[in-house]
Design a protein around this motif. Structure first.
Motif, PDB file in Angstrom:
ATOM      1  N   ASN A 109      45.521  38.269  36.307  1.00 46.01           N
ATOM      2  CA  ASN A 109      44.995  39.094  35.229  1.00 46.01           C
ATOM      3  C   ASN A 109      45.155  40.554  35.608  1.00 46.01           C
ATOM      4  N   SER A 110      45.513  41.382  34.649  1.00 40.63           N
ATOM      5  CA  SER A 110      45.797  42.785  34.929  1.00 40.63           C
ATOM      6  C   SER A 110      44.564  43.681  34.855  1.00 40.63           C
ATOM      7  N   MET A 111      43.409  43.109  34.505  1.00 42.16           N
ATOM      8  CA  MET A 111      42.198  43.912  34.372  1.00 42.16           C
ATOM      9  C   MET A 111      41.037  43.233  35.077  1.00 42.16           C
ATOM     10  N   SER A 112      40.081  44.048  35.550  1.00 41.88           N
ATOM     11  CA  SER A 112      38.858  43.501  36.127  1.00 41.88           C
ATOM     12  C   SER A 112      37.740  43.558  35.093  1.00 41.88           C
ATOM     13  N   ALA A 113      36.555  43.067  35.504  1.00 41.91           N
ATOM     14  CA  ALA A 113      35.463  42.796  34.572  1.00 41.91           C
ATOM     15  C   ALA A 113      35.922  41.768  33.551  1.00 41.91           C
ATOM     16  N   SER A 138      35.945  44.743  45.102  1.00 43.68           N
ATOM     17  CA  SER A 138      35.573  43.985  43.916  1.00 43.68           C
ATOM     18  C   SER A 138      34.588  42.867  44.247  1.00 43.68           C
ATOM     19  N   TRP A 139      33.847  42.453  43.236  1.00 47.68           N
ATOM     20  CA  TRP A 139      32.987  41.285  43.322  1.00 47.68           C
ATOM     21  C   TRP A 139      33.741  40.081  42.750  1.00 47.68           C
ATOM     22  N   VAL A 140      33.675  38.956  43.448  1.00 44.92           N
ATOM     23  CA  VAL A 140      34.324  37.730  42.993  1.00 44.92           C
ATOM     24  C   VAL A 140      33.253  36.673  42.749  1.00 44.92           C
ATOM     25  N   VAL A 182      36.363  31.749  37.091  1.00 40.35           N
ATOM     26  CA  VAL A 182      36.571  32.821  38.067  1.00 40.35           C
ATOM     27  C   VAL A 182      36.379  34.155  37.351  1.00 40.35           C
ATOM     28  N   TRP A 183      35.467  34.964  37.867  1.00 42.75           N
ATOM     29  CA  TRP A 183      35.259  36.320  37.374  1.00 42.75           C
ATOM     30  C   TRP A 183      35.587  37.301  38.503  1.00 42.75           C
ATOM     31  N   VAL A 184      36.167  38.430  38.157  1.00 41.62           N
ATOM     32  CA  VAL A 184      36.341  39.524  39.113  1.00 41.62           C
ATOM     33  C   VAL A 184      35.780  40.790  38.468  1.00 41.62           C
ATOM     34  N   PHE A 185      34.805  41.398  39.147  1.00 40.82           N
ATOM     35  CA  PHE A 185      34.164  42.615  38.652  1.00 40.82           C
ATOM     36  C   PHE A 185      34.468  43.777  39.589  1.00 40.82           C
ATOM     37  N   PRO A 186      34.674  44.972  39.043  1.00 44.46           N
ATOM     38  CA  PRO A 186      34.917  46.136  39.905  1.00 44.46           C
ATOM     39  C   PRO A 186      33.634  46.528  40.625  1.00 44.46           C
ATOM     40  N   PRO A 187      33.729  47.297  41.717  1.00 42.42           N
ATOM     41  CA  PRO A 187      32.508  47.808  42.347  1.00 42.42           C
ATOM     42  C   PRO A 187      31.740  48.656  41.339  1.00 42.42           C
ATOM     43  N   THR A 188      30.458  48.396  41.213  1.00 43.38           N
ATOM     44  CA  THR A 188      29.657  49.087  40.210  1.00 43.38           C
ATOM     45  C   THR A 188      28.202  49.126  40.645  1.00 43.38           C
ATOM     46  N   GLU A 189      27.510  50.198  40.275  1.00 40.38           N
ATOM     47  CA  GLU A 189      26.082  50.323  40.562  1.00 40.38           C
ATOM     48  C   GLU A 189      25.256  49.351  39.742  1.00 40.38           C
ATOM     49  N   LEU A 190      25.869  48.701  38.770  1.00 34.99           N
ATOM     50  CA  LEU A 190      25.131  47.736  37.949  1.00 34.99           C
ATOM     51  C   LEU A 190      24.822  46.452  38.711  1.00 34.99           C
ATOM     52  N   ALA A 224      26.962  36.726  33.799  1.00 30.89           N
ATOM     53  CA  ALA A 224      28.296  37.302  34.026  1.00 30.89           C
ATOM     54  C   ALA A 224      28.875  37.862  32.741  1.00 30.89           C
ATOM     55  N   LEU A 225      28.655  37.177  31.670  1.00 29.95           N
ATOM     56  CA  LEU A 225      29.182  37.615  30.377  1.00 29.95           C
ATOM     57  C   LEU A 225      28.564  38.936  29.937  1.00 29.95           C
ATOM     58  N   GLU A 226      27.249  39.062  30.119  1.00 27.55           N
ATOM     59  CA  GLU A 226      26.587  40.304  29.747  1.00 27.55           C
ATOM     60  C   GLU A 226      27.090  41.469  30.593  1.00 27.55           C
ATOM     61  N   LEU A 227      27.299  41.227  31.882  1.00 24.29           N
ATOM     62  CA  LEU A 227      27.828  42.277  32.740  1.00 24.29           C
ATOM     63  C   LEU A 227      29.230  42.681  32.287  1.00 24.29           C
ATOM     64  N   ALA A 228      30.071  41.692  31.964  1.00 24.13           N
ATOM     65  CA  ALA A 228      31.425  41.996  31.487  1.00 24.13           C
ATOM     66  C   ALA A 228      31.374  42.840  30.218  1.00 24.13           C
ATOM     67  N   ALA A 229      30.442  42.533  29.329  1.00 21.36           N
ATOM     68  CA  ALA A 229      30.317  43.317  28.096  1.00 21.36           C
ATOM     69  C   ALA A 229      29.830  44.725  28.391  1.00 21.36           C
ATOM     70  N   ASP A 230      28.899  44.866  29.349  1.00 15.11           N
ATOM     71  CA  ASP A 230      28.397  46.195  29.698  1.00 15.11           C
ATOM     72  C   ASP A 230      29.483  47.064  30.328  1.00 15.11           C
ATOM     73  N   LEU A 231      30.326  46.461  31.170  1.00 10.46           N
ATOM     74  CA  LEU A 231      31.365  47.223  31.870  1.00 10.46           C
ATOM     75  C   LEU A 231      32.580  47.491  30.998  1.00 10.46           C
ATOM     76  N   GLY A 232      32.977  46.492  30.209  1.00  8.81           N
ATOM     77  CA  GLY A 232      34.252  46.581  29.512  1.00  8.81           C
ATOM     78  C   GLY A 232      35.394  46.369  30.490  1.00  8.81           C
TER      79      GLY A 232
END
Length: 246
Positions: A109-113, A138-140, A182-190, A224-232
């Motif tokens: 995937n070319s994008m995180s979150a 990143s968070w996995v 599988v989710w990958v999130f960028p480093p974030t203060e959230l 995880a879904l709510e975090l993805a929506a918050d980050l975009g």
């Protein structure tokens, strides 16, 4: 128009597919879920959001099969264009084998979150998920659909490996097709390291501690879904492979 839980479940049944080509728009579903929660508190907010959101495993865009290892499904998903980033534009494909195990499913995937639902037909209880991240901080998150089995870690050095075993996998693991998210999130203060236990201001429904998402709660699909929506969706290519005994 406000949407109830039944509306969201109907949308899920109509639009959700698994495997390559099952693209859906997380923002659309989360928006509907949030409107439904506002209009009807009795819906059961988190369940409505989670049930209707097998939606963003691949960002909208072309899904092109890549050359797989034997018996593996390997797809790549193109995310929306974004500003130039210092992160690498691509990461290596997951290796065809890993510690004597064979790759049975994979995604890039070319994008995180963002995340993806990888379907497999297990042949053992030695299932392993390996993730390669452009951003080593990143968070996995990996989670077995339909169970509480899941793991969360940083992508230390650009890789993360989550190994499951018989005790952690649900009963009936070998009886049919299974799905690993599988989710990958960028480093974030959230995201915070603290758990809900002993937290000064916990919110078990939202999976937050002192207003930040508790890392271990991200194995819950709704959290995880709510975090993805918050980050975009954000720049940050990643690839993941699921491995099993051949």
């Amino acid at each position: 128009m406000n949407h109830t839980e039944d509306d969201l479940r109907e949308l899920l049944a109509e639009r959700t597919t698994y495997g390559p080509g099952g693209d859906m728009d997380v923002a659309e579903i989360v928006r509907r879920g949030r409107r439904g929660r506002f209009a009807r508190w009795s819906v059961g907010a988190v369940l409505a959001g989670a049930a209707a959101t097998a939606v963003v495993w691949v960002l909208p865009g072309a899904v092109t099969p890549l050359a797989p290892a034997p018996a593996a499904q390997f797809v790549t998903s193109a995310g929306p264009s974004s500003a130039a980033s210092a992160l690498p534009a691509r990461v290596p494909d997951p290796p065809a084998t890993l510690d004597g195990l064979t790759r049975v499913a994979a995604v890039m995937n070319s994008m995180s979150a963002t995340g993806h639902d990888l379907q497999i037909k297990p042949t053992s209880h030695a299932t392993t998920v390996a993730v390669i991240c452009a951003n080593p901080r990143s968070w996995v998150v990996t989670a077995v659909r339909g169970s509480r089995a899941g793991q969360v870690s940083r992508c230390q050095g650009g890789t993360a490996r989550h190994t499951y075993n018989r005790r952690s996998l649900p009963s009936g693991w070998l009886n049919g097709r299974q799905s690993i998210r599988v989710w990958v999130f960028p480093p974030t203060e959230l995201i915070g390291q603290a758990s809900l236990d002993g937290c000064a201001v916990p919110d078990k429904r939202k999976g937050t501690c002192n207003g930040r998402y508790a890392a271990q709660e991200l194995i819950r699909y709704d959290v995880a879904l709510e975090l993805a929506a918050d980050l975009g969706a954000r720049p940050g290519t990643w690839s993941a492979g699921v491995y099993d005994k051949s």
